[in-house]
Design an enzyme around this catalytic site. Structure first.
Site, PDB file in Angstrom:
ATOM      1  N   SER A 116      -2.393   6.977  30.847  1.00  8.96           N
ATOM      2  CA  SER A 116      -2.531   7.767  32.078  1.00  8.96           C
ATOM      3  C   SER A 116      -2.360   6.859  33.301  1.00  8.96           C
ATOM      4  CB  SER A 116      -3.919   8.414  32.150  1.00  8.96           C
ATOM      5  OG  SER A 116      -3.937   9.627  31.449  1.00  8.96           O
ATOM      6  N   THR A 129      -3.625   8.078  22.784  1.00  3.51           N
ATOM      7  CA  THR A 129      -5.021   7.913  22.355  1.00  3.51           C
ATOM      8  C   THR A 129      -5.072   7.585  20.862  1.00  3.51           C
ATOM      9  OG1 THR A 129      -5.566   9.579  24.009  1.00  3.51           O
ATOM     10  CG2 THR A 129      -7.343   8.879  22.555  1.00  3.51           C
ATOM     11  N   LYS A 164     -15.045   3.075  30.003  1.00  2.00           N
ATOM     12  CA  LYS A 164     -13.749   3.014  29.318  1.00  2.00           C
ATOM     13  C   LYS A 164     -12.705   2.311  30.182  1.00  2.00           C
ATOM     14  CE  LYS A 164     -12.903   6.831  27.190  1.00  2.00           C
ATOM     15  NZ  LYS A 164     -12.466   8.174  26.722  1.00  2.00           N
ATOM     16  N   LYS A 197     -15.028  13.216  35.119  1.00  8.52           N
ATOM     17  CA  LYS A 197     -14.702  14.186  34.070  1.00  8.52           C
ATOM     18  C   LYS A 197     -14.874  15.575  34.628  1.00  8.52           C
ATOM     19  CE  LYS A 197     -13.643  13.899  29.621  1.00  8.52           C
ATOM     20  NZ  LYS A 197     -13.139  12.703  28.910  1.00  8.52           N
ATOM     21  N   ASN A 209      -5.132  16.415  19.162  1.00  6.75           N
ATOM     22  CA  ASN A 209      -4.186  15.384  19.593  1.00  6.75           C
ATOM     23  C   ASN A 209      -4.580  13.981  19.122  1.00  6.75           C
ATOM     24  OD1 ASN A 209      -3.876  13.237  22.071  1.00  6.75           O
ATOM     25  ND2 ASN A 209      -1.981  14.334  21.658  1.00  6.75           N
ATOM     26  N   LYS A 250     -11.444   8.640  37.235  1.00  9.52           N
ATOM     27  CA  LYS A 250     -10.380   9.025  36.301  1.00  9.52           C
ATOM     28  C   LYS A 250     -11.008   9.657  35.081  1.00  9.52           C
ATOM     29  CE  LYS A 250      -6.087   9.048  34.993  1.00  9.52           C
ATOM     30  NZ  LYS A 250      -6.304  10.484  34.655  1.00  9.52           N
TER      31      LYS A 250
HETATM   32  N1  GLU Z   1      -9.569  12.698  28.253  1.00 10.09           N
HETATM   33  C1  GLU Z   1      -9.136  11.409  27.835  1.00 10.09           C
HETATM   34  C2  GLU Z   1     -10.321  10.499  27.586  1.00 10.09           C
HETATM   35  O1  GLU Z   1     -11.421  10.926  27.288  1.00 10.09           O
HETATM   36  C3  GLU Z   1      -8.097  10.826  28.778  1.00 10.09           C
HETATM   37  C4  GLU Z   1      -8.541  10.639  30.181  1.00 10.09           C
HETATM   38  C5  GLU Z   1      -7.408  10.273  31.123  1.00 10.09           C
HETATM   39  O2  GLU Z   1      -6.287  10.112  30.682  1.00 10.09           O
HETATM   40  O3  GLU Z   1      -7.696  10.177  32.313  1.00 10.09           O
HETATM   41  O4  GLU Z   1     -10.193   9.307  27.585  1.00 10.09           O
END
Ligand code: GLU
Length: 428
Positions: A362, A190, A94, A106, A221, A70
């Site tokens: 998410s 976030t 995370k 990613k 954001n 994810k």
């Molecule tokens: N890009 C965001 C992060 O760094 C969200 C990742 C997601 O929602 O999968 O946490």
């Protein structure tokens, strides 16, 4: 980044340090130090003027022991395989620290999206999916937005995947627009997650939120909703934000000593995060140098822009009034600066805990997609608050019990959970 270390080396360095503290089996460490899979591809796109341009794209799946990989997709001109590797690795930690059943991944494309028309953007994101669709999916790897990508782009990606696979598949991507399979509360998730973490830290340090002042770096954001959260949920004042000015090709700090109005600043910010300076000055804001945010006399610093912003040089400018650094961005503090913050007794809420609100919602989005049943914004934010508060408490307790920093404690919690999943699956 100004130091010798790149983002992935930094992620590995942080990991190695905690692997040692945990006495982690070197064979297990060898699995976790590197991503399991990396895809590197080229995306030909027909531009509006009829020519073809070829873009470089990446998708890295660091670990999927706890569930599908994810993590977001970043569109940035200085994207490299190493930034994507670092960000994928941090996603594993995370998701584990906030205890959602997902792994880490990613993606990225080397591009400044502001240089593309809407049509070009759509063709690029559809091209991205055409290259990678066989290796992603609700049970494999689920992308999302990040720096330079938007809910609309997620909508196009979901559509492209659904067409290629022949099935409506909203769960392949999160961060989609509301009404197009997205979740209420995802946009603010976030930044509000950062806010809940700051609220918990203030409580532990016995500081009064209504008297607290913060300086924010960035105005994308995460920064926007962290600023709203800090003023409206915590009741404190944000004295500045910073942003990248497209016209001048440089960054500025926009400040107001008696507190900015984030809603006003959002109204005068364009889709790429550039603030209208004249409109800000007209409302009594001061325009200062890019670096001014870090030396403000505040209680809380919220770096919510890119990696490596608090480094050996900039850390020296942090005021003695600062008690908390809340890492809204991924990797904003270099290991060297981290040491200095620790030495000064500043309470750092580490990135992959502090900014885990986005991926948490998410996860809620994909759960709603699976059920085909959608929650209210209040339900989403209430669940988010609980997850964040619990994750903060678990890390804080680990930090107290083991007498380590919040970053090391967050790594300890996360690494233990991922290792446990690998063990249960018979990988180790
Ligand atoms: N890009 C965001 C992060 O760094 C969200 C990742 C997601 O929602 O999968 O946490």
């Amino acid at each position: 980044m100004s130091e010798q270390t790149n983002a992935f080396e930094m992620a590995q360095q942080q990991f190695d340090h905690v692997a040692k503290l945990l006495n982690l089996d070197p064979q297990v460490a060898e699995i976790l130090r590197w991503p399991l899979r990396e895809y590197h591809f080229r995306i030909p796109v027909r531009m509006d003027n009829g020519t073809i341009r070829v873009f470089e794209g990446f998708r890295v799946q660091h670990n999927d022991a706890r569930g599908p990989s994810k993590g977001g997709i970043r569109f940035h001109p200085s994207e490299t395989i190493d930034t994507v590797r670092a960000l994928a690795t941090w996603m594993t930690w995370k998701c584990a620290v906030v205890d959602i059943p997902l792994g880490g991944g990613k993606g990225g494309v080397i591009i400044d999206p502001a240089t593309l028309s809407n049509g070009e953007k759509e063709r690029l994101v559809r091209g991205y999916i055409q290259q990678i669709w066989k290796n992603i999916g609700p049970r494999q790897d689920v992308p999302a937005p990040d720096v330079g990508t938007t809910p609309q782009m997620m909508g196009w990606m979901m559509d492209e995947y659904s067409k290629l696979s022949g099935q409506y598949t909203p769960g392949v991507i999160t961060g989609k627009p509301v009404g197009g399979g997205g979740s209420l509360g995802r946009t603010e998730a976030t930044g509000f997650g950062v806010t809940y973490n700051v609220r918990e830290a203030l409580k532990r340090l016995k500081l009064d939120g209504s008297q607290a002042r913060a300086a924010v770096q960035g105005f994308g954001n995460v920064a926007q909703y962290a600023a709203i959260g800090f003023t409206e949920i915590i009741g404190g004042k944000v004295v500045c934000v910073s942003y990248w000015d497209r016209t001048d090709q440089k960054a500025y700090t926009v400040s107001k000593e008696d507190g900015i109005d984030p809603h006003y600043l959002i109204r005068i910010t364009d889709q790429y995060g550039s603030i209208d300076k004249a409109a800000a000055i007209a409302e009594g804001y001061q325009i200062e140098d890019a670096g001014a945010w870090i030396s403000k006399d505040v209680d809380v610093l919220i770096p919510a822009a890119l990696e490596g912003q608090i480094n050996a040089d900039t850390v020296q400018h942090i005021s003695h009034s600062v008690k908390i650094v809340a890492e809204g961005a991924n990797g904003p503090t270099t290991p060297e600066a981290d040491e200095i913050l620790r030495g000064r007794g500043i309470f750092v809420i580490p990135d992959f805990l502090c900014n885990s609100g986005g991926v948490t919602v998410s996860y809620f989005e994909s759960v709603q997609n699976d059920m085909n049943f959608y929650w209210t914004r209040e339900e989403v934010l209430e669940r988010l608050d609980k997850r964040m508060t619990d994750a903060f408490a678990a890390v804080y307790e680990m930090a107290q019990n083991e007498d380590v920093s919040m970053r090391d404690a967050a790594y300890m919690v996360a690494i233990s959970r991922v290792t446990k999943a690998m063990e249960l699956r018979g990988w180790i």
